[in-house]
Design an enzyme around this catalytic site. Sequence first.
Site, short mmCIF file in Angstrom:
data_model
loop_
_atom_site.label_atom_id
_atom_site.label_comp_id
_atom_site.label_asym_id
_atom_site.label_seq_id
_atom_site.Cartn_x
_atom_site.Cartn_y
_atom_site.Cartn_z
N SER A 143 4.13 2.69 10.23
CA SER A 143 3.66 3.45 9.07
C SER A 143 3.14 4.81 9.48
CB SER A 143 2.53 2.67 8.38
OG SER A 143 1.86 3.47 7.42
N TYR A 168 -5.34 -1.31 8.06
CA TYR A 168 -3.89 -1.34 7.90
C TYR A 168 -3.23 -0.49 8.99
CZ TYR A 168 0.73 -0.24 6.00
OH TYR A 168 2.08 -0.06 5.84
#
Length: 339
Positions: A143, A168
Amino acid sequence: MDKKTILVTGAAGFIGFHLCKQLIFEGHHVVGLDNLNDYYSTQLKIDRLKELGITEVSTQLSTSSKFQYPFSFVKLDLTDYNNLDLLFEEYNFDVVCNLAAQAGVRYSLEHPKAYIDSNIVGFSNLLECVRHHKIKRLVYASSSSVYGLNEKVPFETADAVDHPISLYAATKKSNELMAHTYSHLYNIETIGLRFFTVYGPWGRPDMAMFLFTDAILNDRPIKVFNEGKLSRDFTYIDDIVEGVIKTLLSPNPNNQNYNLYNIGNGKPVKLLDFISAVEHSTGKTAEKQMLPMQPGDVEQTWADTSALEKDFNYKPDTDIQVGVDRFVEWYKGYFSIEY
């Protein structure tokens, strides 16, 4: 191109669904895996699967598409190592694409355990199956969030990413480190793709594209964070899928086992310009609720995609207005809305 047997995890997710659809279209035998968690609407996930011919979802080992597609689906959580191992035994996968993850930056502030279970334990189980079943290549989703508060743009994979600002992001950086270890120890090709902001039909309800369209069409104000002083590397789903398939199926470009790439549009769009595109597509003016920056968020993302372009001939070319128009058209059709 030779037809492959391919495992796609996160197959009922936004990117996973589109990837499966295109791989099926190209004639590959695709096995989709998803745990169908309730982070967002499970109905949307089930409806995506119906588009692929999966009309009933059960916990049996696999369900075949009702269409004449080379596609099977299994409802399974990556934390279930024993059944995951059985799946690898049943199918002799040529390559694996891991898109399964607990997504969302803000959600990670309140539900950290979900990220450890799915993104760390689940990914570890997948790596072990890849290792023991001698899978030659694993492509996995990282990501853009790993760049944290980096101020230098565009973001390059050579940049330091040691300061994540959400759990995350930390789990995604951990995935990269874990993949590096397995590449080094067990001679496995791993390709990590740092996704930037992906949008398009069948998109996630927690993403800006969906939230803005939903609010504008239903005459609700939209939330605009950091007073609108944000920009994102918005990338249309078809461009993303094309890039993912190239990394899955093309020859190794540099004979290295471990590779990382940014996958985005390479052209950041100001948030207010993105909203204008939605307004143009819907024919309605948004009521904007200007708000401060959200915890865990960043002001801008901008992908340097030159390495992916060089190694895999990746060339995203979907204009932002074209992509937004396609999403709004899908949204109206999915919700049976007439305007």
